[in-house]
Design a protein around this motif. Structure first.
Motif, PDB file in Angstrom:
ATOM      1  N   LYS A 171       0.843  -1.305   0.076  1.00 48.74           N
ATOM      2  CA  LYS A 171       0.069   0.240  -0.054  1.00 48.74           C
ATOM      3  C   LYS A 171       1.102   1.071   0.025  1.00 48.74           C
ATOM      4  O   LYS A 171       2.053   1.376   0.311  1.00 48.74           O
ATOM      5  CB  LYS A 171      -0.909   0.097   1.276  1.00 48.74           C
ATOM      6  CG  LYS A 171      -2.422  -0.813   0.962  1.00 48.74           C
ATOM      7  CD  LYS A 171      -3.370  -0.423   2.140  1.00 48.74           C
ATOM      8  CE  LYS A 171      -4.677  -1.276   1.680  1.00 48.74           C
ATOM      9  NZ  LYS A 171      -5.410  -1.245   3.013  1.00 48.74           N
ATOM     10  N   PRO A 172       0.416   2.334  -0.560  1.00 50.02           N
ATOM     11  CA  PRO A 172       1.068   3.440  -0.706  1.00 50.02           C
ATOM     12  C   PRO A 172       1.695   3.936   0.847  1.00 50.02           C
ATOM     13  O   PRO A 172       0.933   4.081   1.806  1.00 50.02           O
ATOM     14  CB  PRO A 172       0.351   4.481  -1.490  1.00 50.02           C
ATOM     15  CG  PRO A 172      -0.768   3.716  -2.206  1.00 50.02           C
ATOM     16  CD  PRO A 172      -0.859   2.615  -1.349  1.00 50.02           C
ATOM     17  N   GLY A 173       2.825   4.424   0.981  1.00 43.86           N
ATOM     18  CA  GLY A 173       3.516   4.747   2.073  1.00 43.86           C
ATOM     19  C   GLY A 173       4.068   3.671   2.906  1.00 43.86           C
ATOM     20  O   GLY A 173       4.631   3.973   3.879  1.00 43.86           O
ATOM     21  N   LEU A 174       3.928   2.280   2.728  1.00 47.75           N
ATOM     22  CA  LEU A 174       4.618   1.283   3.281  1.00 47.75           C
ATOM     23  C   LEU A 174       5.799   0.970   2.454  1.00 47.75           C
ATOM     24  O   LEU A 174       5.840   0.758   1.115  1.00 47.75           O
ATOM     25  CB  LEU A 174       3.726   0.262   3.377  1.00 47.75           C
ATOM     26  CG  LEU A 174       2.394   0.326   4.284  1.00 47.75           C
ATOM     27  CD1 LEU A 174       1.535  -1.011   4.121  1.00 47.75           C
ATOM     28  CD2 LEU A 174       2.659   0.458   5.742  1.00 47.75           C
ATOM     29  N   ALA A 175       7.148   1.128   3.276  1.00 47.41           N
ATOM     30  CA  ALA A 175       8.122   0.763   2.523  1.00 47.41           C
ATOM     31  C   ALA A 175       8.577  -0.783   2.400  1.00 47.41           C
ATOM     32  O   ALA A 175       8.985  -1.432   1.284  1.00 47.41           O
ATOM     33  CB  ALA A 175       9.530   1.324   3.354  1.00 47.41           C
ATOM     34  N   THR A 176       8.047  -1.507   3.225  1.00 48.54           N
ATOM     35  CA  THR A 176       7.763  -2.996   3.177  1.00 48.54           C
ATOM     36  C   THR A 176       6.523  -3.508   3.873  1.00 48.54           C
ATOM     37  O   THR A 176       5.880  -2.832   4.495  1.00 48.54           O
ATOM     38  CB  THR A 176       9.152  -3.718   4.068  1.00 48.54           C
ATOM     39  OG1 THR A 176       8.967  -3.335   5.379  1.00 48.54           O
ATOM     40  CG2 THR A 176      10.327  -3.045   3.440  1.00 48.54           C
ATOM     41  N   VAL A 177       6.142  -4.827   3.453  1.00 47.94           N
ATOM     42  CA  VAL A 177       5.187  -5.420   4.188  1.00 47.94           C
ATOM     43  C   VAL A 177       5.590  -6.890   4.630  1.00 47.94           C
ATOM     44  O   VAL A 177       6.572  -7.476   3.753  1.00 47.94           O
ATOM     45  CB  VAL A 177       3.965  -5.468   3.289  1.00 47.94           C
ATOM     46  CG1 VAL A 177       3.310  -4.229   2.884  1.00 47.94           C
ATOM     47  CG2 VAL A 177       4.213  -6.377   2.038  1.00 47.94           C
ATOM     48  N   PRO A 178       5.239  -7.261   5.786  1.00 43.63           N
ATOM     49  CA  PRO A 178       5.624  -8.799   6.000  1.00 43.63           C
ATOM     50  C   PRO A 178       5.002  -9.756   5.203  1.00 43.63           C
ATOM     51  O   PRO A 178       3.998  -9.726   4.709  1.00 43.63           O
ATOM     52  CB  PRO A 178       4.852  -8.607   7.790  1.00 43.63           C
ATOM     53  CG  PRO A 178       4.618  -7.402   8.137  1.00 43.63           C
ATOM     54  CD  PRO A 178       4.235  -6.529   6.563  1.00 43.63           C
ATOM     55  N   VAL A 179       5.727 -10.905   5.341  1.00 42.56           N
ATOM     56  CA  VAL A 179       5.481 -12.000   4.509  1.00 42.56           C
ATOM     57  C   VAL A 179       5.383 -13.066   5.601  1.00 42.56           C
ATOM     58  O   VAL A 179       6.293 -13.401   6.201  1.00 42.56           O
ATOM     59  CB  VAL A 179       6.336 -12.535   3.286  1.00 42.56           C
ATOM     60  CG1 VAL A 179       6.082 -13.390   2.743  1.00 42.56           C
ATOM     61  CG2 VAL A 179       6.708 -11.141   2.505  1.00 42.56           C
ATOM     62  N   TYR A 180       4.224 -13.883   5.279  1.00 42.90           N
ATOM     63  CA  TYR A 180       4.068 -14.925   6.431  1.00 42.90           C
ATOM     64  C   TYR A 180       3.875 -16.383   5.747  1.00 42.90           C
ATOM     65  O   TYR A 180       3.556 -16.611   4.461  1.00 42.90           O
ATOM     66  CB  TYR A 180       2.534 -14.609   7.040  1.00 42.90           C
ATOM     67  CG  TYR A 180       2.513 -13.504   7.726  1.00 42.90           C
ATOM     68  CD1 TYR A 180       2.969 -13.273   9.217  1.00 42.90           C
ATOM     69  CD2 TYR A 180       2.009 -12.212   7.222  1.00 42.90           C
ATOM     70  CE1 TYR A 180       3.019 -12.177   9.803  1.00 42.90           C
ATOM     71  CE2 TYR A 180       2.138 -10.889   7.783  1.00 42.90           C
ATOM     72  CZ  TYR A 180       2.506 -10.909   9.221  1.00 42.90           C
ATOM     73  OH  TYR A 180       2.486  -9.707   9.875  1.00 42.90           O
TER      74      TYR A 180
END
Length: 638
Positions: free
Chosen positions: A545-554
């Motif tokens: 999403k805009p504004g997120l540098a990274t997102v967790p991967v599960y």
């Protein structure tokens, strides 16, 4: 279209079996230049031993599709075009569940399950047809295993011997039903009949293809009404079909796995969990395995309450199916409890380390079974939902390295989906920003190592695997997989190292194109491969999403802590060790609910499905799938 290909295509259309009866040539242009030596070998062996040539060709097709497989054994210890069997040559103990550190149950709320390695049973006589062929032909066993011409002679001699023992003298293919049924190696009449019916169905429909070593072979269609009454002369018992869940036109029986206590504690039991799927949870995936042991050994294991359980086992020689667990219940097979709770596990007899090809008979029954299960549970026939054990993610960072890699890079996913009636075609008419991996199986021959001996090169053979590089050149290093190589070293060409490998049917987002090379997003990196090994694909991608540098991967799609009742400890939402950064894209799979199946005691009345509000999107993140929270990503066009 050349005449041979045209004739074959007409036979395909005439057969009308949704891809189950015949295969067209798989190498462009090869039907013109291919050698005819194997066709002549079949004709010569048929004449030498008095076997109708159509029968010899039909039996061989159901075993090997006439392939040579470089003289190496099948996963069921069979060699050559006639699949002469020699279990001594590929004997192996245990199963793939005994190897590595993977806990097949994969539920961190329970003690780690590590089955003890079982003892391998002595070879059954039906798995030693090499010996009979040697006696009948005078050829030595090594030649019968590795020389295709001698192998075909051996198979013809065995068929002729079976016919003599039935006391039948005839050159009419219809009168060879009993001998063909016996050649299956089946121990019950149902399986023997299924194999023979498939052989005679192939004779009636015809077949033609270019083999793995460039041999052009064809079987012209001939209407035959086989003498099925000969089956009674074999004296085989009927299989106990019982409560089996399988299509009516396959050979299947019910051999139950025990659900019983093994100790005094409430959690001491085996070897699966009771459930009420799909009422309790949707079944969303089917997981393809190989056993790493013989069929008989697998049956002994799955009936041991101290071991573990899966839903089905398929026999290599004839494709016979044994069901062990009702599909409403949850097996312990995939090494990831979230996947276990929402999947059906199908084991295929095989020795992945020593035997590296699968029989056509087993491919066919597996495809029929999986198509039946997919229809029953509404599971789409694609590589997002029909996955290998090697595509199942580790649950948390510490379990990634121990996850298993079966059915391995030699499972022919393209052929399998043809048999499923869901060919892996490209519906895109132009570049879309997505690609589906689709190498030519016969000519795609990666140089893997460690099949038989550590560090030694594997026999070059057709493969579904495409190797990824850090740069667009063949000598560039492979990608990193921090789960498999925490020190940051590159992945390897070891046959079990899936850290830099894509597979037929998997879809990825394109990161860059240079000349005839394509890069895809893979484990947070760009992975380069020759563009000819993929086709444009249709689908959606996920991005942060805009504004997120990274997102967790599960590695599992569990609910938020607030969703758990007071008596059930919340399961940690621990991300895997990989990075999904802004600017990267991954192909979106199914949207899945955050669920956890609490089933830690023998009493199924205590089992609870915990459901949360969190939703996840399955993504094709590397060779294995992974999950991201729907709230963290945008799903849209590439």
């Amino acid at each position: 279209m050349d005449p041979f290909t045209r004739r074959t295509a007409l036979r395909v259309a005439a057969a009308g079996t949704a891809g189950l009866a015949v295969t067209v040539p798989g190498i462009a242009g090869a039907s013109v230049a291919a050698d005819q030596a194997r066709q002549r070998a079949f004709a010569a062996a048929a004449a030498e031993f008095g076997v109708p040539e159509q029968v010899l060709l039909g039996v061989s097709y159901l075993k090997s599709r006439w392939d040579y497989n470089a003289g190496t054994p099948s996963t069921g210890a069979g060699f050559g075009p006639m699949h002469l069997t020699d279990l001594r040559a590929v004997a192996a103990g245990g199963s793939h569940h005994d190897k590595g550190s993977e806990d097949p149950r994969g539920d961190l709320a329970r003690a780690t399950l590590h089955p003890a390695e079982p003892q391998q049973a002595a070879p059954a006589p039906t798995l030693q047809t090499v010996d009979l062929a040697a006696e009948l032909t005078g050829a030595n066993p090594a030649a019968l295993r590795t020389d295709p011409t001698q192998n075909i002679r051996g198979g013809a001699a065995v068929l002729a011997q079976y016919q003599r023992e039935l006391g039948i003298t005839s050159d009419n293919p219809a009168d060879w039903y009993g001998a063909v049924a016996r050649y299956s190696g089946a121990t019950d009449s149902t399986a023997a009949a299924f194999f023979a019916d498939e052989v005679f169905g192939t004779i009636t429909g015809g077949a033609g293809r270019v083999t793995d070593d460039g041999q052009s072979v064809r079987l012209d269609a001939q209407q035959v009404s086989p003498a099925r009454g000969q089956l009674r002369s074999l004296g085989l018992p009927a299989a106990a079909r019982g409560d089996v869940e399988a299509p009516p036109d396959v050979s299947a029986e019910w051999i139950p796995a025990p659900y019983q206590q093994t100790g005094d504690g409430a959690g001491d039991y085996g070897n699966y969990d009771k459930a009420e799927r799909p009422q309790s949870q949707q079944v969303t995936h089917i997981v393809i395995h190989d056993t790493e042991c013989s069929y008989d050994a697998a049956l002994a294991l799955v009936q041991d309450p101290t071991y573990l359980g899966w839903h089905y086992t398929l026999r290599s020689s004839d494709g016979h199916i044994a069901q062990h667990i009702q599909t409403k219940d949850v097996g312990w097979h995939a090494g990831n409890w979230y996947v276990n709770a929402k999947s059906i596990g199908v084991e295929h007899e095989g020795f992945g380390a020593q035997g590296t090809w699968y029989t056509e008979a087993m491919y066919r029954t597996s495809a029929k079974l999986v198509r039946y299960l997919a229809d029953r549970y509404g599971i789409p026939l694609d590589r997002r939902h029909i996955i290998g054990h090697d595509n199942v993610p580790g649950t948390i960072p510490s379990t990634v390295a121990g996850m298993h890699w079966d059915p391995g890079p030699y499972w022919d996913w393209g052929h399998y989906f043809d048999l499923l009636g869901a060919p892996l075609r490209s519906w895109a008419r132009q570049n879309t920003g997505l690609v589906m991996i689709k190498p030519d199986f016969a000519t795609n021959r990666p140089g893997f190592t460690d099949c038989d001996t550590a560090g030694a090169a594997c026999t070059l053979r057709g493969s579904s695997a495409v190797i990824l590089h850090t740069e667009p050149r063949d000598d560039a290093p492979l990608l990193q997989d921090l789960g498999l190589h925490p020190d940051g070293s590159p992945s390897t060409m070891g046959v079990s190292d899936v850290g830099s490998r894509a597979s037929t049917g998997q879809q990825y987002a394109v990161a860059e194109v240079r000349g005839d090379w394509t890069a895809i997003w893979y484990l947070g990196q760009k992975g380069w491969f020759r563009s000819s090994a993929a086709v444009p694909a249709l689908g959606q991608v996920v991005t942060p999403k805009p504004g997120l540098a990274t997102v967790p991967v599960y590695g599992r799609a569990y609910p938020e802590a607030e969703a758990y009742p007071a008596n059930i400890p919340p399961q940690d939402l621990t991300p895997l060790q990989y990075t999904f950064a802004a600017g990267q894209k991954y192909v979106a799979g199914p949207v899945l609910p955050g669920e956890y199946y609490w089933a830690t005691t023998f009493d199924p009345s205590t089992h609870v499905v915990v459901r949360g509000k969190t939703e996840y999107v399955q993504i094709q993140f590397g060779h294995r799938v992974a999950y991201v929270k729907a709230d963290d990503v945008v799903v849209g066009r590439p």
